[in-house]
Design a protein around this motif. Structure first.
Motif, PDB file in Angstrom:
ATOM      1  N   GLY A 287      -5.696   5.206  -8.749  1.00 27.41           N
ATOM      2  CA  GLY A 287      -4.606   4.498  -8.486  1.00 27.41           C
ATOM      3  C   GLY A 287      -4.421   4.388  -6.854  1.00 27.41           C
ATOM      4  N   THR A 288      -4.747   3.011  -6.716  1.00 26.99           N
ATOM      5  CA  THR A 288      -4.848   2.605  -5.229  1.00 26.99           C
ATOM      6  C   THR A 288      -3.524   2.523  -4.508  1.00 26.99           C
ATOM      7  OG1 THR A 288      -5.471   0.341  -6.069  1.00 26.99           O
ATOM      8  CG2 THR A 288      -7.221   1.779  -5.230  1.00 26.99           C
ATOM      9  N   ASN A 289      -2.576   2.400  -5.264  1.00 26.71           N
ATOM     10  CA  ASN A 289      -1.483   2.383  -4.347  1.00 26.71           C
ATOM     11  C   ASN A 289      -0.978   3.774  -3.990  1.00 26.71           C
ATOM     12  OD1 ASN A 289      -0.900   0.226  -5.951  1.00 26.71           O
ATOM     13  ND2 ASN A 289       0.394   0.934  -7.444  1.00 26.71           N
ATOM     14  N   ASP A 290      -1.106   4.786  -4.757  1.00 25.38           N
ATOM     15  CA  ASP A 290      -0.875   6.032  -3.960  1.00 25.38           C
ATOM     16  C   ASP A 290      -1.999   6.522  -3.227  1.00 25.38           C
ATOM     17  OD1 ASP A 290       1.590   7.087  -4.702  1.00 25.38           O
ATOM     18  OD2 ASP A 290       1.139   7.171  -7.049  1.00 25.38           O
TER      19      ASP A 290
ATOM     20  N   LYS B  88       5.666   2.108  -7.949  1.00 31.95           N
ATOM     21  CA  LYS B  88       4.337   2.207  -7.618  1.00 31.95           C
ATOM     22  C   LYS B  88       3.530   1.138  -7.714  1.00 31.95           C
ATOM     23  CE  LYS B  88       4.545   5.509 -10.439  1.00 31.95           C
ATOM     24  NZ  LYS B  88       4.174   6.211 -11.124  1.00 31.95           N
ATOM     25  N   LEU B  89       3.934   0.095  -8.465  1.00 29.77           N
ATOM     26  CA  LEU B  89       3.128  -0.804  -8.750  1.00 29.77           C
ATOM     27  C   LEU B  89       2.492  -1.631  -7.083  1.00 29.77           C
ATOM     28  CD1 LEU B  89       2.333  -1.535 -10.880  1.00 29.77           C
ATOM     29  CD2 LEU B  89       3.445  -1.843 -11.455  1.00 29.77           C
TER      30      LEU B  89
ATOM     31  N   CYS C  26      -6.150   1.018 -11.212  1.00 27.30           N
ATOM     32  CA  CYS C  26      -5.055   0.263 -11.851  1.00 27.30           C
ATOM     33  C   CYS C  26      -3.912   0.029 -10.660  1.00 27.30           C
ATOM     34  CB  CYS C  26      -4.530   1.089 -12.898  1.00 27.30           C
ATOM     35  SG  CYS C  26      -4.142   2.758 -12.432  1.00 27.30           S
ATOM     36  N   GLY C  27      -4.271   0.091  -9.307  1.00 22.77           N
ATOM     37  CA  GLY C  27      -3.275  -0.189  -8.526  1.00 22.77           C
ATOM     38  C   GLY C  27      -3.010  -1.639  -8.271  1.00 22.77           C
TER      39      GLY C  27
ATOM     40  N   ARG D  14       4.817   3.875   0.652  1.00 27.64           N
ATOM     41  CA  ARG D  14       4.680   2.607   0.140  1.00 27.64           C
ATOM     42  C   ARG D  14       5.901   1.855  -0.045  1.00 27.64           C
ATOM     43  NH1 ARG D  14       2.483   4.491  -5.723  1.00 27.64           N
ATOM     44  NH2 ARG D  14       3.454   2.838  -6.779  1.00 27.64           N
TER      45      ARG D  14
ATOM     46  N   ARG E 131      -0.532   6.503 -19.600  1.00 23.52           N
ATOM     47  CA  ARG E 131      -0.358   7.497 -18.494  1.00 23.52           C
ATOM     48  C   ARG E 131       0.862   8.288 -18.925  1.00 23.52           C
ATOM     49  NH1 ARG E 131       0.709   5.831 -12.693  1.00 23.52           N
ATOM     50  NH2 ARG E 131       2.894   5.601 -13.271  1.00 23.52           N
TER      51      ARG E 131
ATOM     52  N   ARG F 104       2.555   2.483 -18.081  1.00 28.87           N
ATOM     53  CA  ARG F 104       3.502   3.759 -17.395  1.00 28.87           C
ATOM     54  C   ARG F 104       4.651   3.996 -18.035  1.00 28.87           C
ATOM     55  NH1 ARG F 104       2.057  -0.224 -12.897  1.00 28.87           N
ATOM     56  NH2 ARG F 104       1.527   1.031 -10.980  1.00 28.87           N
TER      57      ARG F 104
ATOM     58  N   GLU G 200      -5.852   9.387  -7.230  1.00 27.80           N
ATOM     59  CA  GLU G 200      -4.928   8.534  -6.511  1.00 27.80           C
ATOM     60  C   GLU G 200      -4.661   9.413  -5.299  1.00 27.80           C
ATOM     61  OE1 GLU G 200      -1.479   7.363  -8.682  1.00 27.80           O
ATOM     62  OE2 GLU G 200      -1.300   8.960  -9.777  1.00 27.80           O
TER      63      GLU G 200
ATOM     64  N   LEU H 298      -3.236   0.500 -17.906  1.00 24.17           N
ATOM     65  CA  LEU H 298      -2.219   1.651 -17.290  1.00 24.17           C
ATOM     66  C   LEU H 298      -0.804   1.212 -18.092  1.00 24.17           C
ATOM     67  CD1 LEU H 298      -0.939   3.718 -15.306  1.00 24.17           C
ATOM     68  CD2 LEU H 298      -0.500   1.921 -13.698  1.00 24.17           C
TER      69      LEU H 298
ATOM     70  N   MET I 151      -5.824   9.867 -13.318  1.00 20.20           N
ATOM     71  CA  MET I 151      -5.757   8.901 -12.023  1.00 20.20           C
ATOM     72  C   MET I 151      -6.445   9.724 -11.045  1.00 20.20           C
ATOM     73  SD  MET I 151      -3.516   6.265 -12.936  1.00 20.20           S
ATOM     74  CE  MET I 151      -2.701   5.760 -11.237  1.00 20.20           C
TER      75      MET I 151
ATOM     76  N   ARG J 242       6.273  15.000  -8.631  1.00 25.23           N
ATOM     77  CA  ARG J 242       6.260  13.891  -9.687  1.00 25.23           C
ATOM     78  C   ARG J 242       4.803  13.934 -10.211  1.00 25.23           C
ATOM     79  NH1 ARG J 242       3.711   9.193  -5.957  1.00 25.23           N
ATOM     80  NH2 ARG J 242       2.892   8.597  -8.276  1.00 25.23           N
TER      81      ARG J 242
HETATM   82  C1  PEP Z   1      -1.207   3.914  -8.395  1.00 25.32           C
HETATM   83  O1  PEP Z   1      -0.959   4.800  -7.565  1.00 25.32           O
HETATM   84  O2  PEP Z   1      -2.041   2.909  -7.743  1.00 25.32           O
HETATM   85  C2  PEP Z   1      -0.704   3.574  -9.600  1.00 25.32           C
HETATM   86  C3  PEP Z   1      -1.277   2.550 -10.312  1.00 25.32           C
HETATM   87  O3  PEP Z   1       0.082   4.307  -9.910  1.00 25.32           O
HETATM   88  P1  PEP Z   1       1.818   3.920  -9.836  1.00 25.32           P
HETATM   89  O4  PEP Z   1       1.887   2.732  -9.052  1.00 25.32           O
HETATM   90  O5  PEP Z   1       2.541   3.954 -10.850  1.00 25.32           O
HETATM   91  O6  PEP Z   1       2.071   5.337  -8.760  1.00 25.32           O
END
Ligand code: PEP
Ligand code: MG
Length: 957
Positions: free
Chosen positions: A844-847, A7-8, A909-910, A857, A695, A639, A823, A637, A821, A743
């Motif tokens: 969670g800007t990654n997701d 994820k990060l 926290c992305g 991703r 989390r 994890r 996300e 965050l 989160m 998940r």
């Molecule tokens: C995210 O999704 O931005 C996040 C911080 O969570 P993870 O990367 O662990 O999915």
């Protein structure tokens, strides 16, 4: 591939081209040569009052509506000024500024960028009024120098150089000595009393002009020269006599006529228009176009042309040419720094045939050189230079990079500009300029490129070293490292134990590779994006990583990796540059990071200006300590799935995941509880009362499932079950699309006992840590990947009841918040509802990027590069937040959440939390904090300060 870590994300610094400084050997560039005689009027003595340059640039358009296509300078005046950089280009604007300041600048004129724009808008033709204006300007320069362009007795010779707003390699090289022909060369010989000098100048002109204007390349002339020297038994150019150069000039002209079908132009005006046309045409050459694309320079800017009277640094022992910086561009030390060459001109220096001499006695002593410094060899010119550099630095309020020529004892300033510098020097210079009162602390903070701080936090490759780049992937984690290739984590650990340095090369990494990643100097993967397991974990560890390097084929069986026709095997040494995403053959010389006192000072100033809080994504005690060291204000965050990567723990997690009933799951959880609790106690102790957002488990199941038969048997043994049955269960759990699968909170919904165990570990640890430190933990428990309020509420209920139990059992009160989160797009839209019970949000800007774009991703690397190259996306949205789409969802989420719960605490926290442009966005939309990987904390602190100061921060992708 790995999501757990997967994820990060984050950002890497694109420390584009490490803006280094001109290396010592490459010193003085450019032109210097010049008038046979000093100008008719002596240049004014230095300096009017050092007014300060503040306001840049006025748009080109106003000025050119008047039909003004030429701007003259010289003799203490100029029609331009530094503020007209957009119109005159950097070089032209600064030449005008120096002239206005009364510095001795060889007179000349600038044809502005507006002519370039006209040229391309009108089928490569010029504004009709240009010709007459150029003629007039030539007359003006002629008057100031006491010469005339094309005059057979006293010819004015000029240099022609390009110069856009931004300095831009790829443009036409300088042409010197323009105006020489078969007649004027004789005049030059006569006036200088030195025939050899005159013909040497002529042959240099023919060479440069043919190369850059006629397209007849330089090496042809080298061949002719070498053949001639061989025939005469000469070894050095200096062996040639005046007559030899006369002979060679004839040969050169013959070669041009033969190869181009035309005689070398003799008419100085034709020469000049040829050179002007070549400058404008070079704006569209392939090198320039590529450079512009890579550095976001708009085509519409155009280039200017500078035509300037020649001054000669090669007129004997009282002449010289040089380059100087007002401060040391490598260290930032406030001492004049530079080099010069007596009796030389630009190309000699670049050619590296002679070693340049130091300018100051101080530098000469330091370098141990036995050649006289300029301070000793040319004391008068040195005195002048000292006066001018002090003036220029005060005037521009920044370190300057200057070029100069001394012609028969007289100093001429040819150029000044803001000097490129290392990150270390940039910090020192900014802090010292502020302490000297030349700039404000705010300006000092605004002047440092946040991404460049990577240079101070990680080793970087010596910028002077030649790079043999074998492949390029994603710049997944900054810094550089060299080592032997190993293809397995066990091998990495083994070799490291023997004291060897290794680079772990994997197709992708997973939790089982943690020990190998720890042991390796750096990690290279052929698959996976910026948020892949390798990228996320490496960033947390502060190790360099290049991910998604798809052009490399790894063959584990053979122990090889190949790229095209090149093959590297286990034990071969490679280097990875995680800041640029490059893989290089061999070991590279490194520059070790060094955090100076100025770093702390500037960071302190930055902190006083920023509003955003800076937290860190940290899962281990090591991460937490690094975070504190870099100024993190809490953990945004943690994890928890990352806490299970160790080999012994993975086995227990597998037991838990593969359990078929609650009882066996609880048995596995009971084994995990003490491990989790111990981890949290340590983390909370280190953070000493700062906020810590823990989390709940968000494991992409596929990362934790056993893959090999041996792993299945191992888990079966621990669970006392039949391996075949376990294999079936693992198969049942396998998902087609794990990142959108079972998940996040979905796990806790299905198996609430997992959330209960984690909550118990968290609360019991908080009680224990408070006992040890005397400080209450700033506890925030966070639920991942929710789409509905109902999901959140169900899990929050379990967390709250566990908290009650722990409080009852321990007799201690615990303050904590439960938040979530955000996300998934649905969570953004439903934020108003969710905020009814959620006490904080962390985006969670990654997701959120993954689910908004519908781009996996982990698989994005295979096509996102093409999107960026084709201009469909400006930048990988996993690196820098997509303001328009993802950003809009974040804004909606913040607004709706705060409408329900005014003052709702909101962060991200992305990986975007460490990207300067994304940090600026978070500031603008009113978030409370960003959370990023530990090594990006200083970058985020500085970017947050710049955002607060209103500086537009371009992402450094
Ligand atoms: C995210 O999704 O931005 C996040 C911080 O969570 P993870 O990367 O662990 O999915
Ligand atoms: Mg996520």
């Amino acid at each position: 591939m790995a999501k757990a870590a997967s994820k990060l994300k984050k950002t890497v610094a694109k420390s584009k081209s490490s803006s280094l400084v001109r290396a010592k050997a490459a010193a003085p560039v450019a032109a210097r040569k010049a008038l046979t005689k000093s100008p008719a009027k002596p240049a004014p003595k230095a300096a009017k009052k050092p007014a300060v340059v503040k306001s840049p640039a006025k748009p080109a358009a106003d000025v050119t509506k008047s039909g003004k296509w030429v701007f003259t300078f010289g003799d203490g005046k100029a029609e331009g000024k530094a503020g007209l950089r957009d119109l005159l280009g950097g070089k032209g604007a600064n030449l005008a500024e120096m002239a206005n300041l009364g510095l001795p600048v060889p007179p000349g004129f600038t044809i502005p960028t507006s002519v370039c724009t006209y040229f391309y808008a009108h089928d490569k033709s010029y504004p009709p009024a240009l010709k007459a204006q150029v003629e007039k300007a030539l007359d003006h320069v002629g008057k100031l120098t006491g010469k005339a362009f094309g005059d057979a007795k006293n010819p004015l010779l000029v240099s022609v150089r390009s110069g856009g707003r931004a300095s831009m390699p790829g443009m036409m090289d300088t042409v010197l000595n323009l105006g020489l022909n078969d007649k004027t060369v004789e005049a030059l010989a006569e006036l200088s009393g030195d025939r050899r000098f005159a013909y040497d100048s002529y042959r240099r002109f023919i060479t440069m002009y043919s190369d850059v204007v006629l397209g007849f390349e330089h090496h042809h002339f080298e061949d002719i020269l070498d053949t001639f020297k061989d025939s005469q038994g000469y070894t050095l150019d200096t062996d040639l006599t005046g007559d030899d150069w006369v002979d060679l000039v004839g040969r050169y002209k013959d070669a041009v006529a033969r190869e181009t079908g035309k005689d070398f132009p003799q008419d100085p005006h034709a020469q000049l228009w040829g050179a002007i046309g070549a400058v404008f045409s070079s704006w569209m050459n392939a090198r320039a176009v590529t450079y512009r694309r890579l550095h976001d320079i708009p085509e519409s800017w155009g280039t200017a042309v500078n035509v300037q009277a020649m001054v000669f640094g090669n007129m004997g022992e009282t002449s010289a040419t040089g380059v100087a910086f007002t401060r040391n561009p490598s260290t930032g030390e406030s001492k004049l720094y530079g080099e010069f060459l007596i009796n030389a001109q630009g190309e000699d220096v670049v050619a590296g045939i002679r070693t340049p001499q130091d300018i100051t006695e101080f530098a000469r002593k330091e370098s141990g050189s036995d050649k006289a410094s300029m301070e000793v060899a040319m004391p008068e010119a040195f005195k002048e230079l000292t006066k001018f550099y002090t003036l220029l630095e005060k005037h521009y309020r920044d370190m300057q990079d200057m070029e100069f020529t001394v012609e028969q004892g007289k100093l001429w300033m040819l150029q000044t500009r803001g000097g490129k510098r290392t990150a270390k020097a940039a910090l020192r210079i900014a802090v010292e300029l502020a302490n000297e009162g030349l700039i404000s602390k705010k300006e000092a903070v605004s002047r440092i490129d946040p991404a460049s701080l990577d240079q101070l936090l990680h080793p970087t490759i010596d910028p002077g070293a030649r790079r043999d780049i074998i492949a390029t992937g994603l710049p997944a984690s900054p810094g550089a490292a060299s080592g032997e290739i190993v293809f397995s984590s066990d091998e990495a650990a083994k070799l490291q134990a023997d004291g060897r340095k290794v680079i772990l090369v994997r197709i992708e990494t997973s939790p089982e590779d943690i020990h190998g990643m720890h042991a390796a100097e750096g990690i290279l993967t052929t698959r996976g994006g910026m948020t892949s397991h390798a990228a996320v974990v490496a960033r947390g560890m502060g190790k360099p990583c290049v991910s998604g390097c798809g052009s490399i084929r790894v063959d584990y069986g053979r122990g090889t990796m190949s790229i095209g026709t090149r093959t590297f095997k286990t034990g071969d040494v490679i280097t990875i540059d995680g800041s640029l995403g490059q893989v290089l053959a061999g070991r590279m010389p490194m520059i070790e990071p060094a955090m100076s006192g100025e770093f702390g000072t500037l960071m302190g100033w930055a902190d006083s200006f920023r509003r955003l809080g800076i937290r860190v994504n940290a899962d281990t005690p090591e991460d937490a300590r690094t975070a504190i060291k870099f100024g993190g204000e809490g953990i945004g965050l943690c994890r928890t799935e990352h806490m299970f990567f160790e080999e012994t723990r993975i086995r227990t997690v597998r037991e838990m995941i593969l359990s078929e009933d609650e009882q066996s799951r609880r048995a596995a959880l009971a084994k995990l509880l003490p491990m989790q609790r111990a981890d949290f106690v340590e983390l909370f102790e280190i953070m000493k009362g700062l906020p810590v957002t823990v989390r709940l488990l968000d494991p992409p199941l596929h990362e934790f499932l056993p893959h090999t038969q041996a792993e299945i048997e191992e888990v079966a043994r621990a669970m006392n079950t039949d391996p075949r049955r376990l294999a079936d269960r693992a198969r049942d759990l396998a998902e087609f699309n794990p990142m959108l699968g079972f998940r996040g909170c979905r796990l806790a919904i299905a198996y609430p006992e997992i959330a209960e165990m984690q909550a118990r570990a968290i609360f019991e640890a908080a009680v224990e840590a408070e006992k040890r430190t005397g400080k209450a933990v700033g506890l925030e428990v966070m639920v991942p990947l929710i789409a509905t309020k109902a999901e959140f509420d169900l899990i929050k209920g379990r967390i709250d009841s566990t908290a009650q139990s722990v409080m009852k059992e321990t007799g201690r009160k615990l303050a904590y918040q439960v938040g979530t989160m955000i996300e998934l797009p649905r969570a953004c839209l439903m934020a108003g509802e969710i905020a009814k019970t959620a006490e904080f949000f962390s985006f969670g800007t990654n997701d959120l990027t993954q689910t908004t774009y519908g781009i996996s991703r982990d698989d994005a690397a295979s096509f996102l590069g093409t999107y960026v190259a084709k201009g469909i996306l400006e930048i990988d949205p996993f690196i820098s937040v997509d303001r328009d789409g993802v950003g809009e969802l974040v804004k909606i989420g913040v607004a709706r959440g705060r409408k329900t719960r005014p003052g709702l605490k909101v962060g991200i926290c992305g990986e975007h939390g460490g990207d300067p442009a994304s940090v600026a966005f978070c500031h603008e939309i009113g978030l409370d904090y960003v959370s990023c990987s530990p090594y990006r904390v200083p970058i985020a602190r500085l970017a947050a300060a710049q955002a607060a100061l209103g500086k537009a921060v371009a992402s450094q992708a």
